[in-house]
Design a protein around this motif. Structure first.
Motif: not given
Length: 368
Positions: A308, A312-314, A329, A331, A333-335
């Motif tokens: 985690e 914004d993981q991106s 990534d 997709g 969210p957050g990971w």
């Protein structure tokens, strides 16, 4: 200039993009769960000799059913499997596509528990099989009760179970597989692409095969064997399942060169699988060091770690890329997901994470 919209493409394919992780020229590539260690030189030589032996006969079609290769794969898997219970194709993706061609298709459905391997819904799309996204718990786990309830609700023709799961990394309790088999009206496919990396005591679904003719276990040589460029996946199942996929496979789908290279690799399995322990050590190191930095990291039985980053993981992915480290990534969210590679690659990843988070924990030593 002609575009896809100008062509009479299927309506359900419009607006979609091809599957694929970024293939970027960066110092540290840890995004596609490849084996970071190159093929050992003795194995390179053995594969070269095997390929050379096939070259004069390339004017002839290969063994259509790859019988010798399937026999070698059965010997590797053990569990009393025979050649009639094993099938091989160009990666486990093609194996699973053939399963959906045989057991899915128009008017039929496939269920998978997301987040899971992102190719499964795409394979369903390509075979006109309706995809049903099942649910996992908040911790990404899947209990027998949760799985059974969803199978009973949707009555899918094909159920996909991933063990270890991608992208979360954790293997399934065998009770989940048997419970789903008890209620599923159709086929149950257990994707074990990362089985060789599982922690001690993890039970393969291969142990459940006897007496379950609707169970299929798929494997690959891309990960633990470091044979990703060779493209060889396979399944183990009841002989009737193998007969079913033979109805839909393309003729001569496995080239003579692929078969020869894969057989040579299997003959040198000890050398190729010799890196598994080192990769598992780096995987466990990544989990421990991320947690020491106060970050959440999922338990893993694979050669990767889901972790985690928050927010914004991106953006976090881009920061790591700017530091020369390519992760995935998925997709979620957050990971993000990172492949366990060499000690030096782990060092680079952790250094990049320190820059990302502004935190640092004492490093475990012993890396070469």
């Amino acid at each position: 200039m002609t575009t896809l919209d100008d062509l009479p493409i299927r309506d359900d394919l419009r607006g979609r993009t091809p599957y694929g992780a970024p293939q970027l020229d960066v110092p540290v590539r840890l995004n596609t769960n490849e084996n970071s260690y190159p093929v050992p030189e003795p194995v390179v030589e053995a594969i070269g000799k095997a390929l050379a032996a096939e070259l004069r006969d390339l004017n002839r079609y290969p063994d259509r059913d790859a019988v010798a290769l399937r026999a070698d794969l059965a010997g590797y898997l053990g569990h009393g499997l025979t050649v009639d219970q094993v099938w091989a194709a160009n990666g486990s993706n093609e194996v699973q596509q053939q399963l959906l061609q045989a057991f899915g298709g128009p008017g039929r459905s496939a269920l998978g528990f997301v987040p899971a391997y992102s190719m499964h819904p795409l394979l369903a799309l390509g075979t006109c099989t309706r995809w049903v996204p099942g649910r996992r718990g908040a911790d990404f786990g899947l209990t027998a009760e949760e799985a059974v309830a969803q199978v009973r609700e949707h009555r899918p023709d094909v159920v996909f179970l991933c063990s270890p799961n991608n992208p979360t990394g954790t293997a399934l309790d065998p009770a989940v597989v048997t419970a789903v088999l008890d209620v599923a009206p159709g086929m149950v496919v257990v994707d074990e692409a990362y089985a060789e990396f599982a922690r001690p005591g993890t039970v393969s679904a291969l142990a459940v095969l006897p007496g379950h003719p609707r169970l299929v276990v798929t494997r690959t040589m891309s990960k633990a064997f470091g044979f990703a460029g060779g493209r060889l996946g396979y399944l183990a199942a009841d002989p009737a399942v193998v007969q079913a996929v033979q109805l839909v496979r393309l003729p001569y789908h496995l080239s003579a060169l692929t078969q020869a290279a894969a057989r040579a690799a299997l003959a040198h399995r000890d050398a190729l699988l010799g890196t598994v322990a080192a990769i598992k050590e780096q995987r466990d190191r990544i989990v421990a060091e991320l947690r020491a930095r106060g970050l959440r990291a999922a338990d893993s039985d694979a050669n990767f770690v889901l972790f985690e980053v928050g927010g914004d993981q991106s953006a976090a992915w881009r920061t790591l890329l700017d530091a020369g480290v390519l992760v995935r990534d998925v997709g979620l969210p957050g990971w993000l997901r990172v492949t366990a590679g060499t000690p030096a690659e782990t060092d680079a990843f952790l250094t990049a994470m320190d820059k990302l988070t502004g935190t640092q924990a004492p490093r475990s030593r012993g890396e070469q």
